[in-house]
Design a protein around this motif. Structure first.
Motif, PDB file in Angstrom:
ATOM      1  N   TYR A  77       1.145  -1.498   0.339  1.00  0.00           N
ATOM      2  CA  TYR A  77      -0.403  -0.107  -0.259  1.00  0.00           C
ATOM      3  C   TYR A  77       0.758   1.497   0.025  1.00  0.00           C
ATOM      4  O   TYR A  77       0.588   2.366  -0.860  1.00  0.00           O
ATOM      5  CB  TYR A  77      -0.991  -0.625   1.136  1.00  0.00           C
ATOM      6  N   SER A 111      -2.112   0.082  -9.341  1.00  0.00           N
ATOM      7  CA  SER A 111      -2.826   0.740  -7.902  1.00  0.00           C
ATOM      8  C   SER A 111      -4.204  -0.450  -8.302  1.00  0.00           C
ATOM      9  O   SER A 111      -4.330  -0.307  -6.775  1.00  0.00           O
ATOM     10  CB  SER A 111      -3.274   1.977  -8.193  1.00  0.00           C
ATOM     11  N   LYS A 112      -4.564  -0.666  -9.050  1.00  0.00           N
ATOM     12  CA  LYS A 112      -5.838  -1.740  -8.929  1.00  0.00           C
ATOM     13  C   LYS A 112      -5.491  -2.656  -8.289  1.00  0.00           C
ATOM     14  O   LYS A 112      -5.992  -3.608  -7.002  1.00  0.00           O
ATOM     15  CB  LYS A 112      -6.485  -2.016 -10.399  1.00  0.00           C
ATOM     16  N   MET A 115      -4.653  -2.834  -4.552  1.00  0.00           N
ATOM     17  CA  MET A 115      -5.898  -2.055  -3.916  1.00  0.00           C
ATOM     18  C   MET A 115      -6.691  -3.330  -3.435  1.00  0.00           C
ATOM     19  O   MET A 115      -6.904  -3.780  -2.090  1.00  0.00           O
ATOM     20  CB  MET A 115      -6.286  -0.865  -4.099  1.00  0.00           C
ATOM     21  N   LEU A 119      -6.866  -4.295   0.871  1.00  0.00           N
ATOM     22  CA  LEU A 119      -7.826  -4.105   1.284  1.00  0.00           C
ATOM     23  C   LEU A 119      -8.717  -5.783   1.427  1.00  0.00           C
ATOM     24  O   LEU A 119      -9.040  -5.254   3.124  1.00  0.00           O
ATOM     25  CB  LEU A 119      -9.211  -3.089   0.154  1.00  0.00           C
ATOM     26  N   VAL A 139     -10.899   1.255   6.269  1.00  0.00           N
ATOM     27  CA  VAL A 139     -11.634   1.414   4.941  1.00  0.00           C
ATOM     28  C   VAL A 139     -11.578   2.126   4.302  1.00  0.00           C
ATOM     29  O   VAL A 139     -10.465   2.518   2.699  1.00  0.00           O
ATOM     30  CB  VAL A 139     -12.601  -0.087   4.690  1.00  0.00           C
ATOM     31  N   THR A 143      -8.987   4.073   0.764  1.00  0.00           N
ATOM     32  CA  THR A 143      -9.265   3.853  -0.646  1.00  0.00           C
ATOM     33  C   THR A 143      -9.335   4.542  -1.243  1.00  0.00           C
ATOM     34  O   THR A 143      -9.008   5.626  -2.253  1.00  0.00           O
ATOM     35  CB  THR A 143     -10.746   3.313  -0.710  1.00  0.00           C
ATOM     36  N   PHE A 147      -7.742   7.208  -4.744  1.00  0.00           N
ATOM     37  CA  PHE A 147      -8.682   7.535  -5.444  1.00  0.00           C
ATOM     38  C   PHE A 147      -8.022   9.144  -5.897  1.00  0.00           C
ATOM     39  O   PHE A 147      -8.617   9.595  -7.038  1.00  0.00           O
ATOM     40  CB  PHE A 147     -10.213   7.783  -4.411  1.00  0.00           C
ATOM     41  N   SER A 159      -9.966   5.960 -11.002  1.00  0.00           N
ATOM     42  CA  SER A 159      -9.809   5.983  -9.927  1.00  0.00           C
ATOM     43  C   SER A 159     -11.415   5.577  -8.965  1.00  0.00           C
ATOM     44  O   SER A 159     -11.342   5.024  -8.057  1.00  0.00           O
ATOM     45  CB  SER A 159     -10.552   7.919  -9.480  1.00  0.00           C
ATOM     46  N   THR A 162     -11.005   1.666  -8.363  1.00  0.00           N
ATOM     47  CA  THR A 162     -11.019   1.763  -7.130  1.00  0.00           C
ATOM     48  C   THR A 162     -12.223   2.324  -6.017  1.00  0.00           C
ATOM     49  O   THR A 162     -11.712   0.706  -4.863  1.00  0.00           O
ATOM     50  CB  THR A 162     -10.321   2.925  -6.222  1.00  0.00           C
ATOM     51  N   LEU A 163     -12.514   2.759  -6.321  1.00  0.00           N
ATOM     52  CA  LEU A 163     -13.995   2.447  -5.437  1.00  0.00           C
ATOM     53  C   LEU A 163     -15.119   1.233  -5.602  1.00  0.00           C
ATOM     54  O   LEU A 163     -15.610   0.949  -4.538  1.00  0.00           O
ATOM     55  CB  LEU A 163     -14.669   3.562  -5.797  1.00  0.00           C
ATOM     56  N   MET A 166     -13.613  -1.207  -4.165  1.00  0.00           N
ATOM     57  CA  MET A 166     -14.248  -1.396  -1.837  1.00  0.00           C
ATOM     58  C   MET A 166     -14.978  -1.380  -2.507  1.00  0.00           C
ATOM     59  O   MET A 166     -15.573  -2.385  -0.582  1.00  0.00           O
ATOM     60  CB  MET A 166     -13.650   0.413  -1.975  1.00  0.00           C
TER      61      MET A 166
END
Length: 376
Positions: A77, A111-112, A115, A119, A139, A143, A147, A159, A162-163, A166
Protein backbone atom coordinates in the motif's frame (compact mmCIF):
# COMPACT_ATOMS: atom_id res chain seq x y z
CA UNK A 1 3.47 -28.29 -3.08
CA UNK A 2 6.31 -28.34 -5.62
CA UNK A 3 6.27 -26.25 -8.79
CA UNK A 4 5.55 -29.21 -11.09
CA UNK A 5 2.51 -30.21 -9.06
CA UNK A 6 1.38 -26.58 -8.91
CA UNK A 7 1.58 -26.24 -12.68
CA UNK A 8 -0.46 -29.42 -13.11
CA UNK A 9 -3.10 -28.13 -10.68
CA UNK A 10 -3.67 -24.76 -12.35
CA UNK A 11 -7.17 -23.97 -13.63
CA UNK A 12 -6.41 -24.35 -17.33
CA UNK A 13 -9.99 -23.60 -18.36
CA UNK A 14 -9.63 -20.12 -16.85
CA UNK A 15 -6.21 -19.71 -18.48
CA UNK A 16 -7.55 -20.83 -21.86
CA UNK A 17 -10.48 -18.40 -21.61
CA UNK A 18 -8.12 -15.51 -20.84
CA UNK A 19 -5.73 -16.49 -23.64
CA UNK A 20 -8.58 -16.66 -26.17
CA UNK A 21 -9.74 -13.18 -25.18
CA UNK A 22 -6.22 -11.72 -25.35
CA UNK A 23 -5.40 -13.32 -28.72
CA UNK A 24 -8.69 -12.11 -30.17
CA UNK A 25 -7.87 -8.66 -28.78
CA UNK A 26 -4.51 -8.68 -30.54
CA UNK A 27 -6.26 -9.53 -33.82
CA UNK A 28 -8.70 -6.63 -33.31
CA UNK A 29 -5.84 -4.25 -32.40
CA UNK A 30 -4.26 -5.28 -35.70
CA UNK A 31 -7.42 -4.27 -37.53
CA UNK A 32 -7.79 -1.04 -35.51
CA UNK A 33 -4.22 -0.03 -36.40
CA UNK A 34 -4.69 -1.24 -40.00
CA UNK A 35 -1.88 -3.79 -40.21
CA UNK A 36 -3.48 -4.94 -43.47
CA UNK A 37 -2.26 -1.62 -44.92
CA UNK A 38 0.62 -0.49 -42.70
CA UNK A 39 2.07 -3.88 -41.80
CA UNK A 40 2.38 -5.53 -38.37
CA UNK A 41 4.25 -2.94 -36.35
CA UNK A 42 3.79 -0.53 -33.44
CA UNK A 43 0.83 -1.31 -31.18
CA UNK A 44 0.24 -4.75 -32.71
CA UNK A 45 3.76 -6.00 -31.93
CA UNK A 46 3.85 -4.25 -28.56
CA UNK A 47 0.65 -5.98 -27.46
CA UNK A 48 2.10 -9.39 -28.34
CA UNK A 49 5.22 -8.57 -26.32
CA UNK A 50 3.16 -7.43 -23.33
CA UNK A 51 1.08 -10.59 -23.55
CA UNK A 52 4.20 -12.78 -23.57
CA UNK A 53 5.68 -10.98 -20.55
CA UNK A 54 2.23 -10.95 -18.94
CA UNK A 55 2.17 -14.76 -19.02
CA UNK A 56 5.39 -14.79 -16.98
CA UNK A 57 3.89 -12.33 -14.48
CA UNK A 58 0.71 -14.40 -14.28
CA UNK A 59 2.64 -17.57 -13.48
CA UNK A 60 4.73 -15.75 -10.87
CA UNK A 61 1.57 -14.43 -9.20
CA UNK A 62 0.03 -17.93 -9.36
CA UNK A 63 2.97 -19.86 -7.92
CA UNK A 64 4.05 -17.58 -5.05
CA UNK A 65 1.69 -18.37 -2.18
CA UNK A 66 -0.71 -15.44 -1.79
CA UNK A 67 -0.26 -15.69 1.98
CA UNK A 68 3.43 -14.86 1.47
CA UNK A 69 2.53 -11.91 -0.76
CA UNK A 70 -0.08 -10.76 1.75
CA UNK A 71 2.47 -10.43 4.55
CA UNK A 72 3.71 -7.30 2.82
CA UNK A 73 0.28 -5.70 2.32
CA UNK A 74 1.21 -2.53 4.25
CA UNK A 75 4.45 -2.16 2.26
CA UNK A 76 2.47 -2.73 -0.95
CA UNK A 77 0.00 0.00 0.00
CA UNK A 78 2.83 2.40 0.85
CA UNK A 79 4.54 1.65 -2.47
CA UNK A 80 1.24 2.26 -4.24
CA UNK A 81 0.87 5.72 -2.69
CA UNK A 82 4.55 6.47 -3.38
CA UNK A 83 4.13 5.70 -7.10
CA UNK A 84 0.93 7.74 -7.37
CA UNK A 85 2.62 10.76 -5.78
CA UNK A 86 5.71 10.25 -7.90
CA UNK A 87 3.75 10.32 -11.14
CA UNK A 88 2.11 13.61 -10.15
CA UNK A 89 5.52 15.18 -9.52
CA UNK A 90 7.71 13.64 -12.21
CA UNK A 91 5.23 11.96 -14.56
CA UNK A 92 5.34 12.58 -18.28
CA UNK A 93 3.03 15.38 -19.44
CA UNK A 94 1.53 14.91 -22.92
CA UNK A 95 0.95 18.66 -23.27
CA UNK A 96 -2.65 18.54 -22.05
CA UNK A 97 -1.81 18.63 -18.35
CA UNK A 98 -2.34 14.88 -18.01
CA UNK A 99 0.28 12.99 -15.99
CA UNK A 100 -0.28 9.24 -15.98
CA UNK A 101 3.03 7.64 -17.00
CA UNK A 102 6.35 7.24 -15.24
CA UNK A 103 9.15 4.84 -16.15
CA UNK A 104 6.96 3.70 -19.05
CA UNK A 105 4.15 2.41 -16.80
CA UNK A 106 0.83 3.68 -15.50
CA UNK A 107 0.79 3.59 -11.68
CA UNK A 108 -3.00 3.98 -11.75
CA UNK A 109 -3.25 0.53 -13.37
CA UNK A 110 -0.95 -1.08 -10.82
CA UNK A 111 -2.92 0.61 -8.06
CA UNK A 112 -5.87 -1.66 -8.86
CA UNK A 113 -4.14 -4.90 -7.89
CA UNK A 114 -2.28 -3.19 -5.03
CA UNK A 115 -5.63 -2.11 -3.55
CA UNK A 116 -7.08 -5.60 -3.96
CA UNK A 117 -4.18 -7.04 -1.96
CA UNK A 118 -4.23 -4.33 0.71
CA UNK A 119 -7.99 -4.14 1.27
CA UNK A 120 -8.38 -7.94 1.17
CA UNK A 121 -5.81 -8.29 3.94
CA UNK A 122 -7.14 -5.41 6.02
CA UNK A 123 -10.73 -6.66 5.82
CA UNK A 124 -9.61 -10.24 6.54
CA UNK A 125 -7.64 -9.21 9.62
CA UNK A 126 -10.65 -7.28 10.94
CA UNK A 127 -13.35 -9.67 9.70
CA UNK A 128 -14.83 -10.02 13.20
CA UNK A 129 -15.10 -6.23 13.48
CA UNK A 130 -16.01 -5.45 9.88
CA UNK A 131 -19.23 -3.74 10.98
CA UNK A 132 -17.41 -1.52 13.46
CA UNK A 133 -17.72 2.05 12.23
CA UNK A 134 -14.02 2.75 12.90
CA UNK A 135 -12.97 -0.19 10.68
CA UNK A 136 -15.30 0.90 7.88
CA UNK A 137 -13.94 4.44 8.16
CA UNK A 138 -10.37 3.09 7.94
CA UNK A 139 -11.28 1.15 4.77
CA UNK A 140 -12.88 4.24 3.26
CA UNK A 141 -9.90 6.51 4.06
CA UNK A 142 -7.41 3.93 2.75
CA UNK A 143 -9.37 3.89 -0.53
CA UNK A 144 -9.92 7.65 -0.65
CA UNK A 145 -6.18 8.44 -0.70
CA UNK A 146 -5.37 6.61 -3.99
CA UNK A 147 -8.76 7.68 -5.37
CA UNK A 148 -7.85 11.37 -4.98
CA UNK A 149 -4.29 10.89 -6.24
CA UNK A 150 -5.47 9.07 -9.37
CA UNK A 151 -8.22 11.61 -10.01
CA UNK A 152 -5.59 14.38 -9.89
CA UNK A 153 -3.65 12.87 -12.83
CA UNK A 154 -6.50 13.26 -13.96
CA UNK A 155 -7.99 9.80 -14.52
CA UNK A 156 -11.51 9.72 -13.15
CA UNK A 157 -12.32 6.32 -14.67
CA UNK A 158 -9.32 4.62 -13.05
CA UNK A 159 -10.11 6.23 -9.70
CA UNK A 160 -13.66 4.88 -9.88
CA UNK A 161 -12.24 1.36 -10.22
CA UNK A 162 -10.73 1.70 -6.72
CA UNK A 163 -14.20 2.48 -5.36
CA UNK A 164 -15.65 -0.53 -7.19
CA UNK A 165 -12.97 -2.74 -5.63
CA UNK A 166 -13.72 -1.36 -2.17
CA UNK A 167 -17.47 -1.94 -2.53
CA UNK A 168 -16.92 -5.49 -3.83
CA UNK A 169 -14.59 -6.40 -0.97
CA UNK A 170 -16.82 -4.90 1.72
CA UNK A 171 -19.77 -6.87 0.35
CA UNK A 172 -17.66 -10.05 0.23
CA UNK A 173 -16.44 -9.29 3.76
CA UNK A 174 -20.08 -9.43 4.87
CA UNK A 175 -20.74 -5.83 5.71
CA UNK A 176 -24.09 -5.45 7.46
CA UNK A 177 -27.08 -4.66 5.28
CA UNK A 178 -27.76 -1.85 7.74
CA UNK A 179 -24.73 0.03 6.37
CA UNK A 180 -25.72 -0.75 2.80
CA UNK A 181 -29.15 0.81 3.42
CA UNK A 182 -27.54 3.81 5.12
CA UNK A 183 -25.19 4.23 2.14
CA UNK A 184 -28.12 4.07 -0.28
CA UNK A 185 -30.06 6.57 1.85
CA UNK A 186 -27.13 8.97 1.45
CA UNK A 187 -26.14 8.23 -2.15
CA UNK A 188 -29.61 8.32 -3.73
CA UNK A 189 -30.53 11.86 -2.56
CA UNK A 190 -27.05 13.10 -3.53
CA UNK A 191 -27.48 11.51 -6.97
CA UNK A 192 -30.85 13.24 -7.39
CA UNK A 193 -29.33 16.61 -6.46
CA UNK A 194 -26.45 16.08 -8.92
CA UNK A 195 -28.85 15.11 -11.71
CA UNK A 196 -30.87 18.28 -11.07
CA UNK A 197 -27.63 20.30 -11.08
CA UNK A 198 -26.63 18.63 -14.34
CA UNK A 199 -29.72 20.09 -16.00
CA UNK A 200 -28.87 23.64 -14.91
CA UNK A 201 -26.64 25.96 -16.90
CA UNK A 202 -24.21 26.83 -14.09
CA UNK A 203 -23.57 23.30 -12.70
CA UNK A 204 -22.56 24.91 -9.40
CA UNK A 205 -22.36 21.63 -7.47
CA UNK A 206 -20.74 19.44 -10.13
CA UNK A 207 -18.11 22.09 -10.84
CA UNK A 208 -16.86 21.76 -7.27
CA UNK A 209 -15.29 18.35 -7.93
CA UNK A 210 -15.43 17.73 -11.69
CA UNK A 211 -13.41 19.27 -14.51
CA UNK A 212 -15.31 21.23 -17.20
CA UNK A 213 -14.73 18.48 -19.78
CA UNK A 214 -16.21 15.90 -17.38
CA UNK A 215 -19.35 18.03 -17.08
CA UNK A 216 -19.54 18.46 -20.87
CA UNK A 217 -19.40 14.70 -21.31
CA UNK A 218 -22.19 14.23 -18.78
CA UNK A 219 -24.43 16.85 -20.37
CA UNK A 220 -23.74 15.40 -23.81
CA UNK A 221 -24.70 11.92 -22.57
CA UNK A 222 -27.96 13.26 -21.11
CA UNK A 223 -28.77 15.39 -24.17
CA UNK A 224 -26.94 13.88 -27.17
CA UNK A 225 -26.02 16.41 -29.84
CA UNK A 226 -24.77 14.81 -33.05
CA UNK A 227 -22.97 18.01 -34.02
CA UNK A 228 -21.12 18.32 -30.71
CA UNK A 229 -17.36 17.49 -30.76
CA UNK A 230 -17.83 15.87 -27.33
CA UNK A 231 -20.24 13.35 -28.88
CA UNK A 232 -18.05 12.56 -31.90
CA UNK A 233 -16.49 9.35 -30.55
CA UNK A 234 -19.71 8.03 -29.06
CA UNK A 235 -21.70 8.81 -32.21
CA UNK A 236 -19.24 7.02 -34.49
CA UNK A 237 -18.95 4.14 -32.04
CA UNK A 238 -22.71 3.58 -32.11
CA UNK A 239 -22.73 3.80 -35.90
CA UNK A 240 -19.87 1.31 -36.13
CA UNK A 241 -21.61 -1.23 -33.87
CA UNK A 242 -24.95 -0.74 -35.62
CA UNK A 243 -23.46 -1.07 -39.10
CA UNK A 244 -22.06 -4.48 -38.20
CA UNK A 245 -25.59 -5.85 -37.87
CA UNK A 246 -25.78 -9.57 -37.03
CA UNK A 247 -22.55 -11.05 -38.42
CA UNK A 248 -20.39 -8.01 -39.10
CA UNK A 249 -18.56 -6.81 -42.18
CA UNK A 250 -15.54 -9.08 -41.70
CA UNK A 251 -12.00 -8.59 -40.41
CA UNK A 252 -10.36 -5.46 -41.90
CA UNK A 253 -13.65 -4.61 -43.62
CA UNK A 254 -15.00 -2.13 -41.06
CA UNK A 255 -15.22 1.13 -43.00
CA UNK A 256 -15.71 3.42 -39.99
CA UNK A 257 -12.68 1.85 -38.35
CA UNK A 258 -10.52 1.53 -41.46
CA UNK A 259 -11.18 5.13 -42.52
CA UNK A 260 -10.10 6.42 -39.08
CA UNK A 261 -13.49 7.79 -38.08
CA UNK A 262 -13.19 6.07 -34.71
CA UNK A 263 -10.50 7.64 -32.46
CA UNK A 264 -8.89 5.33 -29.87
CA UNK A 265 -10.33 2.31 -31.68
CA UNK A 266 -7.43 0.14 -30.47
CA UNK A 267 -8.00 1.13 -26.86
CA UNK A 268 -11.14 2.56 -25.24
CA UNK A 269 -13.39 1.86 -28.27
CA UNK A 270 -12.12 -1.58 -29.25
CA UNK A 271 -15.59 -3.01 -28.58
CA UNK A 272 -16.88 -0.81 -31.42
CA UNK A 273 -14.43 -2.41 -33.85
CA UNK A 274 -15.65 -5.84 -32.78
CA UNK A 275 -19.25 -4.75 -33.35
CA UNK A 276 -18.52 -3.41 -36.83
CA UNK A 277 -16.37 -6.29 -38.07
CA UNK A 278 -17.91 -9.25 -36.20
CA UNK A 279 -21.42 -7.95 -35.60
CA UNK A 280 -23.85 -8.70 -32.81
CA UNK A 281 -22.72 -12.33 -32.65
CA UNK A 282 -19.10 -11.30 -32.20
CA UNK A 283 -20.02 -8.91 -29.37
CA UNK A 284 -22.08 -11.61 -27.66
CA UNK A 285 -19.24 -14.14 -27.92
CA UNK A 286 -16.80 -11.67 -26.34
CA UNK A 287 -19.20 -10.86 -23.50
CA UNK A 288 -19.89 -14.56 -22.89
CA UNK A 289 -16.15 -15.21 -22.71
CA UNK A 290 -15.77 -12.36 -20.21
CA UNK A 291 -18.70 -13.74 -18.22
CA UNK A 292 -17.00 -17.13 -18.09
CA UNK A 293 -13.78 -15.54 -16.76
CA UNK A 294 -15.64 -13.57 -14.09
CA UNK A 295 -17.75 -16.60 -13.16
CA UNK A 296 -14.59 -18.71 -12.77
CA UNK A 297 -13.13 -16.04 -10.48
CA UNK A 298 -16.29 -16.13 -8.34
CA UNK A 299 -16.32 -19.94 -8.36
CA UNK A 300 -12.72 -20.03 -7.12
CA UNK A 301 -13.62 -17.40 -4.52
CA UNK A 302 -16.51 -19.54 -3.26
CA UNK A 303 -14.22 -22.58 -2.91
CA UNK A 304 -11.26 -20.69 -1.41
CA UNK A 305 -9.55 -22.28 1.58
CA UNK A 306 -9.86 -19.10 3.64
CA UNK A 307 -11.50 -15.71 3.82
CA UNK A 308 -8.41 -13.96 2.45
CA UNK A 309 -8.45 -16.04 -0.72
CA UNK A 310 -12.18 -15.42 -1.13
CA UNK A 311 -11.63 -11.66 -0.85
CA UNK A 312 -8.75 -11.59 -3.36
CA UNK A 313 -10.59 -13.62 -6.01
CA UNK A 314 -13.81 -11.63 -5.49
CA UNK A 315 -11.88 -8.36 -5.75
CA UNK A 316 -10.48 -9.40 -9.13
CA UNK A 317 -13.96 -10.41 -10.33
CA UNK A 318 -15.39 -7.05 -9.23
CA UNK A 319 -12.57 -5.12 -10.89
CA UNK A 320 -13.00 -6.91 -14.22
CA UNK A 321 -16.81 -6.70 -14.17
CA UNK A 322 -16.82 -2.96 -13.46
CA UNK A 323 -14.33 -2.18 -16.23
CA UNK A 324 -16.22 -4.25 -18.81
CA UNK A 325 -19.53 -2.66 -17.79
CA UNK A 326 -18.17 0.88 -18.16
CA UNK A 327 -16.26 0.19 -21.41
CA UNK A 328 -19.26 -1.39 -23.14
CA UNK A 329 -21.58 1.26 -21.69
CA UNK A 330 -19.45 4.02 -23.19
CA UNK A 331 -19.08 2.28 -26.55
CA UNK A 332 -22.85 1.85 -26.85
CA UNK A 333 -23.68 5.37 -25.63
CA UNK A 334 -25.35 4.20 -22.41
CA UNK A 335 -22.70 5.91 -20.24
CA UNK A 336 -20.76 9.19 -20.60
CA UNK A 337 -17.50 8.98 -22.52
CA UNK A 338 -14.63 8.05 -20.21
CA UNK A 339 -11.31 6.37 -20.82
CA UNK A 340 -11.85 2.85 -19.53
CA UNK A 341 -9.93 0.01 -21.25
CA UNK A 342 -11.60 -3.32 -21.94
CA UNK A 343 -9.72 -5.92 -19.85
CA UNK A 344 -7.46 -8.18 -21.98
CA UNK A 345 -8.73 -6.65 -25.23
CA UNK A 346 -7.65 -3.02 -25.19
CA UNK A 347 -4.14 -1.91 -26.11
CA UNK A 348 -1.82 -1.13 -23.20
CA UNK A 349 1.13 -2.69 -21.42
CA UNK A 350 0.28 -1.69 -17.85
CA UNK A 351 -3.32 -2.81 -18.27
CA UNK A 352 -2.26 -6.15 -19.76
CA UNK A 353 0.28 -6.85 -17.02
CA UNK A 354 -2.12 -5.98 -14.19
CA UNK A 355 -4.95 -8.07 -15.64
CA UNK A 356 -2.60 -11.04 -16.09
CA UNK A 357 -1.24 -10.63 -12.55
CA UNK A 358 -4.82 -10.47 -11.25
CA UNK A 359 -5.70 -13.74 -12.98
CA UNK A 360 -2.48 -15.18 -11.53
CA UNK A 361 -3.70 -14.27 -8.03
CA UNK A 362 -7.03 -15.99 -8.70
CA UNK A 363 -5.19 -19.10 -9.93
CA UNK A 364 -3.09 -18.88 -6.78
CA UNK A 365 -6.22 -18.94 -4.61
CA UNK A 366 -7.50 -21.93 -6.58
CA UNK A 367 -4.30 -23.87 -5.93
CA UNK A 368 -4.56 -23.72 -2.15
CA UNK A 369 -6.79 -26.43 -0.75
CA UNK A 370 -7.72 -27.00 2.89
CA UNK A 371 -5.78 -29.87 4.44
CA UNK A 372 -7.75 -32.97 5.30
CA UNK A 373 -7.59 -34.53 8.76
CA UNK A 374 -5.33 -37.25 7.32
CA UNK A 375 -2.64 -34.74 6.22
CA UNK A 376 0.12 -33.55 8.49
Amino acid sequence: MNIKKQLQSLDYFLILSVFCLVIFGIVIIGSATRININGPEGEFQNQMLWFATGIILMLAAALIDYHTISKFYIVIYGFNIFLLILVLIFGGDDGTGVKRWIFGIQPSEFSKVFMIIYLSNFIDKHREKINNISILLAVFIATLVPFVLIKEQPSLSASLVTLAIMVTLLFTGRISYKYILIALAIVIPIAIVLIIDLHTEEHKILSLFLEPYHIRRLTTAVNPDLSSPDYYQTKNSIWAIGSGELRGKGLYQGTINQLSYLPESHNDFIFSVIGEEFGFLGCVCVLVLVLIIIAKCLYIAARAMDNLGKLIASGVAGMLAFQVFVNVGVATGLLPNTGMPFPFLSYGGSSMWINMISIGLVLNVGLRKPKSIFEG
